[in-house]
Design a protein around this motif. Sequence first.
Motif: not given
Length: 178
Positions: A86-98
């Motif tokens: 598995s892998c996880y990537r956070e795209l935008n920390p302000l909106t917690r978009t991942a």
Amino acid sequence: MQNYFGITSGVGVKAYQQGSFKGNGYNPIVNFSGVIGSTLFSLGTDISFDISAKTFDQFTAGLSFNSPFLITSLTLDDKLDTIKASCYRELNPLTRTAIAAELKHSSLLNGSTTMTIGAQHALFPFTLIKARANTEAKINTLIRLELWEKVLLSMNGEVDCRATNKISKIGLSVALRA
């Protein structure tokens, strides 16, 4: 025990049913879990041993790699029968978009492989929406509301697109943070 090392163990009982005439009973279970690593890399295991049956009830091992831009893991589950990557990537920390992805393969039981892709996004600082879909035609959603500082309300659902005769699953939970 330390910042990058931890172990735990315990003894418990597991209920079993021998048959309709012999009644029920309990088997003692010994469990050991441990992890070692750093902020970049970690390795862990979880083992359960059934003393009465003299068999391993559970055996799981895993490793993970954590970087500022990607979190990945590789896990062996189901007594080393199933492998998960598995892998996880956070795209935008302000909106917690991942976004996240998982590839799971079971070798001995049924030889099936499942790919799951998911995403999350916070509409407001107190509302988080998650969704995922997999190759078994299952779609899951979750909406989590932070009502007060320590009270979380979650609503979730699952639809199995292949099973038209099954009713969709819907859930509601309330969690209190300490």
